[in-house]
Design a protein around this motif. Structure first.
Motif, PDB file in Angstrom:
ATOM      1  N   ILE A 233       0.847  -1.189   0.000  1.00 48.14           N
ATOM      2  CA  ILE A 233       0.000   0.000   0.000  1.00 48.14           C
ATOM      3  C   ILE A 233       0.883   1.239   0.000  1.00 48.14           C
ATOM      4  N   HIS A 234       0.563   2.202  -0.889  1.00 51.98           N
ATOM      5  CA  HIS A 234       1.440   3.355  -1.072  1.00 51.98           C
ATOM      6  C   HIS A 234       0.625   4.579  -1.465  1.00 51.98           C
ATOM      7  N   GLY A 235       1.286   5.723  -1.450  1.00 54.70           N
ATOM      8  CA  GLY A 235       0.715   6.978  -1.930  1.00 54.70           C
ATOM      9  C   GLY A 235       1.368   7.337  -3.248  1.00 54.70           C
ATOM     10  N   GLY A 237       0.798   8.585  -6.154  1.00 58.01           N
ATOM     11  CA  GLY A 237       0.085   8.804  -7.409  1.00 58.01           C
ATOM     12  C   GLY A 237      -1.236   9.536  -7.281  1.00 58.01           C
ATOM     13  N   HIS A 238      -1.730   9.691  -6.045  1.00 58.03           N
ATOM     14  CA  HIS A 238      -2.866  10.554  -5.716  1.00 58.03           C
ATOM     15  C   HIS A 238      -4.248   9.996  -6.038  1.00 58.03           C
ATOM     16  N   VAL A 239      -4.358   8.981  -6.860  1.00 58.18           N
ATOM     17  CA  VAL A 239      -5.675   8.442  -7.206  1.00 58.18           C
ATOM     18  C   VAL A 239      -5.709   6.946  -6.905  1.00 58.18           C
ATOM     19  N   TRP A 240      -6.907   6.453  -6.636  1.00 52.18           N
ATOM     20  CA  TRP A 240      -7.109   5.077  -6.207  1.00 52.18           C
ATOM     21  C   TRP A 240      -6.671   4.081  -7.288  1.00 52.18           C
ATOM     22  N   ILE A 241      -5.843   3.105  -6.873  1.00 56.75           N
ATOM     23  CA  ILE A 241      -5.478   1.975  -7.722  1.00 56.75           C
ATOM     24  C   ILE A 241      -5.600   0.704  -6.882  1.00 56.75           C
ATOM     25  N   TYR A 242      -6.198  -0.307  -7.463  1.00 56.55           N
ATOM     26  CA  TYR A 242      -6.355  -1.615  -6.821  1.00 56.55           C
ATOM     27  C   TYR A 242      -6.049  -2.647  -7.895  1.00 56.55           C
ATOM     28  N   ASP A 243      -4.867  -3.273  -7.848  1.00 57.67           N
ATOM     29  CA  ASP A 243      -4.522  -4.220  -8.899  1.00 57.67           C
ATOM     30  C   ASP A 243      -3.480  -5.217  -8.408  1.00 57.67           C
ATOM     31  N   ALA A 248       3.981 -12.428  -9.019  1.00 59.88           N
ATOM     32  CA  ALA A 248       3.469 -13.070  -7.809  1.00 59.88           C
ATOM     33  C   ALA A 248       2.067 -12.520  -7.547  1.00 59.88           C
ATOM     34  N   LYS A 249       1.055 -13.281  -7.899  1.00 62.18           N
ATOM     35  CA  LYS A 249      -0.321 -12.788  -7.801  1.00 62.18           C
ATOM     36  C   LYS A 249      -0.850 -12.759  -6.377  1.00 62.18           C
ATOM     37  N   ASN A 250      -0.045 -13.204  -5.433  1.00 58.81           N
ATOM     38  CA  ASN A 250      -0.437 -13.034  -4.033  1.00 58.81           C
ATOM     39  C   ASN A 250      -0.131 -11.621  -3.539  1.00 58.81           C
ATOM     40  N   ILE A 251       0.479 -10.772  -4.398  1.00 63.24           N
ATOM     41  CA  ILE A 251       0.715  -9.365  -4.044  1.00 63.24           C
ATOM     42  C   ILE A 251      -0.432  -8.520  -4.575  1.00 63.24           C
ATOM     43  N   LEU A 252      -1.157  -7.897  -3.685  1.00 60.99           N
ATOM     44  CA  LEU A 252      -2.178  -6.911  -4.041  1.00 60.99           C
ATOM     45  C   LEU A 252      -1.567  -5.534  -3.862  1.00 60.99           C
ATOM     46  N   ARG A 253      -1.667  -4.686  -4.894  1.00 68.49           N
ATOM     47  CA  ARG A 253      -1.149  -3.319  -4.782  1.00 68.49           C
ATOM     48  C   ARG A 253      -2.322  -2.345  -4.673  1.00 68.49           C
ATOM     49  N   VAL A 254      -2.252  -1.464  -3.680  1.00 67.22           N
ATOM     50  CA  VAL A 254      -3.255  -0.418  -3.503  1.00 67.22           C
ATOM     51  C   VAL A 254      -2.558   0.922  -3.389  1.00 67.22           C
ATOM     52  N   GLN A 255      -3.008   1.876  -4.196  1.00 64.91           N
ATOM     53  CA  GLN A 255      -2.565   3.265  -4.082  1.00 64.91           C
ATOM     54  C   GLN A 255      -3.711   4.070  -3.500  1.00 64.91           C
ATOM     55  N   VAL A 256      -3.445   4.794  -2.408  1.00 59.83           N
ATOM     56  CA  VAL A 256      -4.511   5.519  -1.725  1.00 59.83           C
ATOM     57  C   VAL A 256      -4.823   6.831  -2.439  1.00 59.83           C
ATOM     58  N   ASP A 257      -6.051   7.299  -2.243  1.00 59.39           N
ATOM     59  CA  ASP A 257      -6.430   8.615  -2.741  1.00 59.39           C
ATOM     60  C   ASP A 257      -5.621   9.700  -2.045  1.00 59.39           C
ATOM     61  N   GLN A 258      -5.323  10.769  -2.757  1.00 54.07           N
ATOM     62  CA  GLN A 258      -4.692  11.933  -2.135  1.00 54.07           C
ATOM     63  C   GLN A 258      -5.589  12.438  -1.006  1.00 54.07           C
ATOM     64  N   PRO A 276      -7.678 -11.599   2.462  1.00 50.71           N
ATOM     65  CA  PRO A 276      -7.869 -11.046   3.812  1.00 50.71           C
ATOM     66  C   PRO A 276      -8.040  -9.532   3.874  1.00 50.71           C
ATOM     67  N   PHE A 277      -7.766  -8.817   2.768  1.00 45.82           N
ATOM     68  CA  PHE A 277      -7.706  -7.361   2.826  1.00 45.82           C
ATOM     69  C   PHE A 277      -9.027  -6.735   2.395  1.00 45.82           C
ATOM     70  N   GLN A 278      -9.599  -5.951   3.283  1.00 50.13           N
ATOM     71  CA  GLN A 278     -10.852  -5.250   3.011  1.00 50.13           C
ATOM     72  C   GLN A 278     -10.611  -3.747   3.124  1.00 50.13           C
ATOM     73  N   PHE A 279     -11.281  -2.962   2.250  1.00 48.41           N
ATOM     74  CA  PHE A 279     -11.044  -1.526   2.180  1.00 48.41           C
ATOM     75  C   PHE A 279     -12.358  -0.763   2.209  1.00 48.41           C
ATOM     76  N   ASP A 280     -12.330   0.353   2.908  1.00 48.46           N
ATOM     77  CA  ASP A 280     -13.469   1.266   2.943  1.00 48.46           C
ATOM     78  C   ASP A 280     -12.912   2.664   2.709  1.00 48.46           C
ATOM     79  N   ARG A 281     -13.187   3.208   1.522  1.00 48.11           N
ATOM     80  CA  ARG A 281     -12.667   4.539   1.185  1.00 48.11           C
ATOM     81  C   ARG A 281     -13.460   5.641   1.883  1.00 48.11           C
ATOM     82  N   ARG A 282     -14.592   5.308   2.446  1.00 42.85           N
ATOM     83  CA  ARG A 282     -15.379   6.209   3.286  1.00 42.85           C
ATOM     84  C   ARG A 282     -15.788   7.490   2.567  1.00 42.85           C
TER      85      ARG A 282
END
Length: 288
Positions: A233-235, A237-243, A248-258, A276-282
């Protein structure tokens, strides 16, 4: 015989109280029964004057279910001067959190500054070991060679924070050496805890780019061996990415919103062995 007991007792007290020796101690697994772990993540904030008011409000409104909070770096825009007042301002904002806060370096407050060495000294002054400003029971361990890198186990989840930035390569040798340290730190923790945990959460600033390949390519091989779910999980790039961009497909990459776009992301890690990973952008937007 009796004269040795006070000496041994005094030696033990000195070892426990020593901040230097304490860095070499291995953290123990959190004794909490394995279950969901909830934490909140933000990045790239505050940028605008309005966000100087928005961020403190977001901090105040973080729900009580948070085990901790993470700021993924970039505490200002790249155009804003790297003046001490900026670091002090954001320090004051994050310090008001009721939950412990971990912060990771970003390029805007370090390597993209006109004087990176001075900027790094300011980052260390205000944010190194930032979580110690709270009383908490998270068993935090830091890399001896690079104190800004940290790790801990909460429930049965391994969390690792890295100095992994985007932006300008201010020193090619430093860039390469830091990535080598980051990789060594991940591998150290996987050796120590890999068999005991159910998943890994890796936290950094950088949106992966070719100049991060010397970290991510070998890490991908480590991930294949680990086999269990991994979240990077990283910042940056400023916009949401989930891929899942890695071999290694056991790696989920998430970029958080600015941080000016959305409130801190709620992340819940469950005992689910496959997802196991659940997300709520609220903010009313879908999490995928």
């Amino acid at each position: 015989m009796s004269s040795k007991i006070p000496f041994l007792g005094l030696l033990l007290l000195l070892m426990i109280g020593s901040p230097v020796l304490g860095q070499d101690l291995q953290p123990e697994l959190d004794d909490q029964v394995a279950g969901p772990v909830t934490f909140y993540v933000m990045g790239d904030v505050p940028y605008k004057p309005a966000e100087d008011e928005q961020l403190p409000q977001q901090i105040a409104e973080i729900p009580e279910d948070a085990a901790f909070v993470v700021h993924l770096g970039d505490i200002k825009t790249g155009k804003t001067p790297c003046d001490e007042a900026v670091y002090k301002k954001v320090f004051g904002m994050l310090r008001k959190s009721l939950q412990p806060v971990f912060i990771i370096p970003g390029d805007n407050e370090w390597n993209d500054c006109s004087n990176p060495e001075q900027a790094w000294q300011l980052w260390k002054k205000y944010f190194m070991r930032f979580d110690r400003r709270w009383q908490h029971t998270l068993p935090v361990f830091r890399q001896l060679e690079r104190e800004e890198n940290f790790s801990f186990v909460k429930g049965d989840v391994l969390f690792i924070g890295l100095n992994l930035v985007g932006g300008r390569v201010q020193d090619a040798a430093e860039w390469k050496a830091r990535h080598a340290d980051d990789l060594a730190w991940v591998r150290h923790n996987l050796r120590r805890f890999g068999k005991e945990v159910s998943s890994l959460v890796l936290m950094g600033h950088a949106k992966p780019a070719p100049n991060h390949d010397d970290f991510f390519e070998p890490f991908t091989q480590d991930a294949l061996k680990f086999q269990k779910p991994i979240l990077y999980i990283h910042g940056d790039g400023h916009v949401w990415i989930y891929d899942r961009p890695y071999a290694a497909k056991n790696i989920l990459r998430v970029q958080v919103d600015q941080g000016g776009i959305a409130p801190p992301l709620k992340v819940t890690v469950t005992p689910d062995k496959t997802n196991p990973f659940q997300f709520d952008r609220r903010n009313g937007k879908p999490a995928k």
